[in-house]
Design a protein around this motif. Structure first.
Motif, PDB file in Angstrom:
ATOM      1  N   LYS A   1       1.047  -1.417  -0.088  1.00 30.84           N
ATOM      2  CA  LYS A   1       0.027   0.078   0.033  1.00 30.84           C
ATOM      3  C   LYS A   1       0.808   1.191   0.047  1.00 30.84           C
ATOM      4  O   LYS A   1       0.322   2.405  -0.273  1.00 30.84           O
ATOM      5  CB  LYS A   1      -0.902  -0.006   1.051  1.00 30.84           C
ATOM      6  N   TYR A   2       2.160   0.993   0.420  1.00 30.90           N
ATOM      7  CA  TYR A   2       2.947   2.345   0.636  1.00 30.90           C
ATOM      8  C   TYR A   2       4.180   2.261  -0.249  1.00 30.90           C
ATOM      9  O   TYR A   2       5.153   1.261  -0.157  1.00 30.90           O
ATOM     10  CB  TYR A   2       3.152   2.346   2.185  1.00 30.90           C
ATOM     11  N   ASP A   3       4.605   3.338  -1.002  1.00 30.66           N
ATOM     12  CA  ASP A   3       5.847   3.342  -1.670  1.00 30.66           C
ATOM     13  C   ASP A   3       7.097   3.711  -1.102  1.00 30.66           C
ATOM     14  O   ASP A   3       8.185   3.447  -1.631  1.00 30.66           O
ATOM     15  CB  ASP A   3       5.357   4.016  -3.209  1.00 30.66           C
ATOM     16  N   TYR A   4       6.807   4.314   0.271  1.00 30.09           N
ATOM     17  CA  TYR A   4       8.053   4.874   0.668  1.00 30.09           C
ATOM     18  C   TYR A   4       7.881   4.158   2.105  1.00 30.09           C
ATOM     19  O   TYR A   4       6.922   4.323   2.826  1.00 30.09           O
ATOM     20  CB  TYR A   4       8.318   6.293   0.856  1.00 30.09           C
ATOM     21  N   ILE A   5       9.085   3.746   2.835  1.00 33.69           N
ATOM     22  CA  ILE A   5       9.074   3.428   4.401  1.00 33.69           C
ATOM     23  C   ILE A   5       8.475   4.521   5.277  1.00 33.69           C
ATOM     24  O   ILE A   5       7.958   4.301   6.359  1.00 33.69           O
ATOM     25  CB  ILE A   5      10.443   2.962   4.697  1.00 33.69           C
ATOM     26  N   TRP A   6       8.798   5.859   4.752  1.00 31.90           N
ATOM     27  CA  TRP A   6       8.308   6.961   5.740  1.00 31.90           C
ATOM     28  C   TRP A   6       7.005   7.023   5.926  1.00 31.90           C
ATOM     29  O   TRP A   6       6.521   7.766   6.718  1.00 31.90           O
ATOM     30  CB  TRP A   6       9.125   8.239   5.428  1.00 31.90           C
ATOM     31  N   LYS A   7       6.259   6.298   5.003  1.00 34.06           N
ATOM     32  CA  LYS A   7       4.622   6.296   5.194  1.00 34.06           C
ATOM     33  C   LYS A   7       4.403   5.291   6.278  1.00 34.06           C
ATOM     34  O   LYS A   7       3.001   5.326   6.571  1.00 34.06           O
ATOM     35  CB  LYS A   7       3.904   5.959   4.048  1.00 34.06           C
ATOM     36  N   THR A   8       5.203   4.682   6.885  1.00 35.87           N
ATOM     37  CA  THR A   8       4.885   3.649   7.922  1.00 35.87           C
ATOM     38  C   THR A   8       5.927   3.933   9.242  1.00 35.87           C
ATOM     39  O   THR A   8       5.374   3.385  10.231  1.00 35.87           O
ATOM     40  CB  THR A   8       5.057   2.363   7.544  1.00 35.87           C
ATOM     41  N   ALA A   9       6.822   4.651   9.122  1.00 36.19           N
ATOM     42  CA  ALA A   9       7.919   4.800  10.157  1.00 36.19           C
ATOM     43  C   ALA A   9       8.187   6.213  10.634  1.00 36.19           C
ATOM     44  O   ALA A   9       8.172   6.971   9.897  1.00 36.19           O
ATOM     45  CB  ALA A   9       9.137   3.928   9.603  1.00 36.19           C
ATOM     46  N   PRO A  10       8.415   6.406  11.975  1.00 37.53           N
ATOM     47  CA  PRO A  10       8.834   7.547  12.520  1.00 37.53           C
ATOM     48  C   PRO A  10      10.412   7.826  11.928  1.00 37.53           C
ATOM     49  O   PRO A  10      11.077   6.733  11.692  1.00 37.53           O
ATOM     50  CB  PRO A  10       9.344   7.196  13.956  1.00 37.53           C
ATOM     51  N   GLU A  11      10.762   9.164  11.714  1.00 39.47           N
ATOM     52  CA  GLU A  11      12.037   9.227  11.077  1.00 39.47           C
ATOM     53  C   GLU A  11      12.680  10.490  11.895  1.00 39.47           C
ATOM     54  O   GLU A  11      12.454  11.427  12.344  1.00 39.47           O
ATOM     55  CB  GLU A  11      12.056   9.786   9.783  1.00 39.47           C
ATOM     56  N   MET A  12      14.057  10.103  12.208  1.00 44.75           N
ATOM     57  CA  MET A  12      15.067  11.041  13.085  1.00 44.75           C
ATOM     58  C   MET A  12      15.513  11.654  11.660  1.00 44.75           C
ATOM     59  O   MET A  12      16.412  11.287  10.688  1.00 44.75           O
ATOM     60  CB  MET A  12      16.226  10.470  13.670  1.00 44.75           C
ATOM     61  N   GLN A  13      15.295  13.091  11.601  1.00 43.76           N
ATOM     62  CA  GLN A  13      15.829  13.879  10.475  1.00 43.76           C
ATOM     63  C   GLN A  13      17.291  13.906  10.385  1.00 43.76           C
ATOM     64  O   GLN A  13      17.900  14.126  11.351  1.00 43.76           O
ATOM     65  CB  GLN A  13      15.251  15.131  10.701  1.00 43.76           C
TER      66      GLN A  13
END
Length: 275
Positions: free
Chosen positions: A147-159
């Motif tokens: 359903k999601y083409d990028y991992i950041w659509k499912t995961a917290p991200e440290m910038q």
């Protein structure tokens, strides 16, 4: 005391003083040599313990695991792929993504990468260096889904960001897109904890039963708590519900990932300890 006895006495005294001086000089020289040797040993030990992409004896005893050995991509693959993207390179002991100038679209043969093992409670350490005007990120608790083409659509991200040149530093709320932040949610404070472009930064993420801490160069810059009412309220005000309506329901365990954002970025010393 007759003349001959007096001469013998002074001759003996002079010889004793010379011997004492020589002995003192020798002792001082030995002590200096020992000090130099001790310093040299200390420096070698310190150098060995901080060599890039290695674990010290103490880290091994504490249960740390290297996720990148500086020479191979073993254990890494592309998001939603069995292969490692060809645009990511191992270069000078780093995992390096070269700039494509395509922003979030990333490189044509790049894309986000992940380590092929899920972690829940963990302490992660990663060194990163960004190019001028560059943007990237470190993901954790990530999931794979058609359903999601990028991992950041499912995961917290440290910038990971050049706070001086990249526009993201001026966007979001209260600096929550600057380096070290939980992207678009919680700002890194102090923002000054980040080192300038071209210098290495050490990022740490500690995740334990929903409590998450970000550290940057030894300073705690973010702390938050997953799955709480406050968390759900904060996520609702971010951009993430537009991308994934269930984004607030972050998984209890998931993948560690690195972002291809179309800019030059380098990673090394990637290690993790399960808690």
């Amino acid at each position: 005391m007759n003349m001959n006895m007096r001469k013998s006495f002074w001759a003996f005294t002079a010889a004793a003083l010379v011997a004492f001086a020589c002995d003192s000089t020798k002792k001082e020289s030995n002590e200096n040599t020992e000090a130099v040797d001790s310093t040299a040993v200390s420096e070698v030990t310190e150098e060995e313990s901080t060599a890039p992409n290695s674990l010290s004896a103490a880290e091994q005893e504490e249960g740390w695991k290297l996720l990148f050995d500086g020479t191979s991509t073993d254990g890494w693959r592309g998001y939603m792929s069995e292969e490692f993207p060809s645009d990511w390179k191992v270069e000078d002991g780093t995992l390096y993504m070269s700039a494509s100038g395509r922003g979030e679209a990333g490189s044509e043969n790049g894309g986000d990468i992940l380590y092929d093992e899920k972690y829940g409670n963990f302490h992660l350490k990663v060194d990163w260096k960004i190019s001028e005007g560059g943007n990237s990120g470190i993901f954790y608790l990530g999931q794979e889904s058609d359903k999601y083409d990028y991992i950041w659509k499912t995961a917290p991200e440290m910038q990971v960001l050049d706070n001086e040149k990249h526009p993201d530093a001026m966007l979001g709320t209260d600096g929550n897109r600057k380096a070290g932040s939980l992207y678009d949610l919680y700002p890194a404070k102090p923002a000054s904890a980040v080192n300038p472009v071209g210098e290495w930064n050490t990022a740490e993420v500690i995740s334990y039963n929903g409590t998450v801490v970000h550290k940057l160069n030894g300073e705690t810059v973010v702390e938050y708590h997953l799955w709480t009412p406050q968390w759900k309220e904060d996520v609702a005000k971010s951009k993430f519900p537009e991308l994934n309506e269930n984004w607030a329901e972050v998984a209890k365990e998931g993948y560690i990932g690195l972002q291809d954002h179309g800019d030059d970025v380098w990673f090394r010393n990637i290690k993790i300890k399960q808690l």
